[in-house]
Scaffold this motif. Structure first.
Motif, short mmCIF file in Angstrom:
data_model
loop_
_atom_site.label_atom_id
_atom_site.label_comp_id
_atom_site.label_asym_id
_atom_site.label_seq_id
_atom_site.Cartn_x
_atom_site.Cartn_y
_atom_site.Cartn_z
N TYR A 21 53.16 35.78 42.43
CA TYR A 21 52.47 36.81 41.64
C TYR A 21 52.24 36.28 40.23
O TYR A 21 53.17 35.76 39.59
N SER A 22 51.03 36.42 39.77
CA SER A 22 50.69 35.95 38.43
C SER A 22 50.93 37.06 37.42
O SER A 22 50.30 38.13 37.50
N ALA A 23 51.87 36.79 36.49
CA ALA A 23 52.16 37.79 35.46
C ALA A 23 51.00 37.93 34.49
O ALA A 23 50.83 38.98 33.85
N THR A 24 50.16 36.86 34.36
CA THR A 24 49.04 36.90 33.42
C THR A 24 47.88 37.72 33.98
O THR A 24 47.33 38.61 33.33
N LEU A 25 47.53 37.42 35.26
CA LEU A 25 46.39 38.10 35.89
C LEU A 25 46.79 39.37 36.63
O LEU A 25 45.91 40.13 37.06
N LYS A 26 48.11 39.57 36.84
CA LYS A 26 48.61 40.77 37.52
C LYS A 26 48.15 40.86 38.98
O LYS A 26 47.97 41.95 39.53
N ILE A 27 47.95 39.71 39.61
CA ILE A 27 47.55 39.67 41.01
C ILE A 27 48.29 38.51 41.68
O ILE A 27 48.70 37.55 41.00
#
Length: 412
Positions: free
Chosen positions: A124-130
């Motif tokens: 899960y990408s904390a930057t893109l939230k996906i």
């Protein structure tokens, strides 16, 4: 709809849905694995192509033309490209350019690429939230066999997850529709197959209330139900015959017991009365019904209780006489106690017993009268016998020769 039929359909539907769930789960994993492998192949191909392009540049990953090239390549391939130097710092990114986006040398895909030449990670990408998928390969200069950095290709995992959800939704709708259809067909088949079950249930209820003429009508079937119906009819006939024999034997037993002047009482191991005829109640002076009651509680007599206990403990015949309570008229009862003849008594620790009662009050009175009569007669005969003996002794001792007195003594 019977409970068994309903439970059968519910079980079938649940089993069908469970099998569908296992199938969808396995299919989802397989399809997702194939889609991820396809995405990895595309990402690997573009990463290798980009690596070859970088190796052709004089300054490698630090070439000033790479930011614009990566941006155009990202727009064409819909991938995100990130160049990371050998210190783990981001040199250029297709989305952010040369802006510092943090240290990337500790990312799982970078560490894996350093060891295995290709690193892949999904997280899960904390930057893109996906959720994202990352693939990294090292950049190798032509001269040194030491990576000058890494190329990382990233793509969202959302399309794959959405495709998997679409596949799952489609299969679940298909499975539910198929389950309802097959359940309906199974209900039709099961209703035909299990219909005799309700017929047998009704026939069994009739047997339970003593009606043996309700035979299961399954003559048009040629399966196991037909065989069971034949066996059921034979059982009904046998039960009817046995019941008739039992009733006949019971009536004969009741007739015999009712005609007996002796009282007969059969009690179980716990002294509960099993059988008691009318003569037994009359002899014991009990007006209410004895069956089902504790005999030794109704007839409180120590002699009878001792005889019953002896017979139960020693399994032998015993006899006793006892007198009833003096509430009206005291009577003398003779009781003969023997073990109850029953197959169950063989294994029972304490057997049941049969008590035969006789009212011997008049017999005892006659014996008393006889003794009194004998005593009275003996008393009355003592005096005249003594006189006769005296006269006889007198005659024997010489008075017989006394002509003046002998005739008088003989007359006396």
């Amino acid at each position: 709809m019977s409970r068994a039929f309903r439970n059968f359909l519910i079980g079938y539907l649940l089993l069908h849905l469970l099998a569908t769930g296992v199938f969808v789960w396995g299919l989802s994993r397989t399809v997702r694995s194939l889609m991820i492998d396809n995405a990895k192949q595309q990402m690997t191909a573009t990463a290798i192509m980009l690596g070859e392009h970088i190796n052709e540049l004089e300054q490698g990953i630090h070439a000033p033309s790479l930011p614009q090239y990566l941006k155009q390549l990202g727009q064409k391939t819909q991938f995100r490209y990130t160049l990371i130097d050998d210190q783990g710092s981001v040199v250029v990114d297709s989305d952010t350019g040369t802006k510092d986006i943090g240290f990337h040398g500790d990312r799982p895909e970078i560490l894996a690429a350093t060891i295995d030449r290709v690193g892949f990670a999904e997280r899960y990408s904390a930057t893109l939230k996906i959720p994202m998928m990352y693939l990294a390969i090292p950049v190798l200069p032509e001269i040194e066999n030491h990576p000058a950095g890494h190329i990382r290709v990233a793509t969202p995992a959302v399309p794959i997850n959405a495709a998997i959800r679409s596949v799952q939704t489609y299969f679940w709708l298909f499975a539910i529709t198929l389950s309802l259809l097959t359940s309906f067909l199974m209900a039709l088949i099961a209703s035909y197959v299990m219909k005799p079950l309700s017929i047998f249930a009704d026939a069994a209820k009739q047997v339970g209330v003593g009606q043996y003429d309700s035979f299961p009508a399954l003559l048009n079937r040629n399966d196991e139900w037909r065989s069971l119906a034949d066996a059921f009819r034979n059982m009904q006939s046998e039960l009817a015959n046995r019941e008739q024999r039992i009733i006949h034997n019971r009536d004969r037993l009741q007739a015999v017991l009712s005609s007996m002047i002796e009282g007969v009482v059969a009690i179980g191991p716990q002294h509960s009365v099993l059988i008691a005829n009318r003569a037994a109640r009359q002899i014991l002076g009990v007006k209410e019904e004895l069956v089902g009651r504790n005999l030794l509680e109704v007839v409180r007599n120590s002699e009878l209780a001792a005889a019953v206990e002896k017979t139960q403990n020693e399994r032998t015949f015993s006899k006793t006489d006892f007198q009833t309570a003096a509430d009206t008229s005291r009577r003398t009862i003779s009781a003969r106690v023997s073990v109850l003849p029953s197959a169950a008594n063989v294994d029972e620790e304490v057997p049941g017993v049969v008590i035969v009662l006789n009212d011997i009050t008049e017999l005892r009175q006659l014996e008393t009268m006889r003794r009194d009569f004998v005593a009275n007669v003996s008393h009355e005969l003592k005096t005249p016998l003594a006189s006769i003996k005296a006269y006889a002794e007198t005659l024997r001792l010489g008075a017989l020769n006394d002509e003046s007195r002998n005739v008088q003594f003989v007359q006396q």
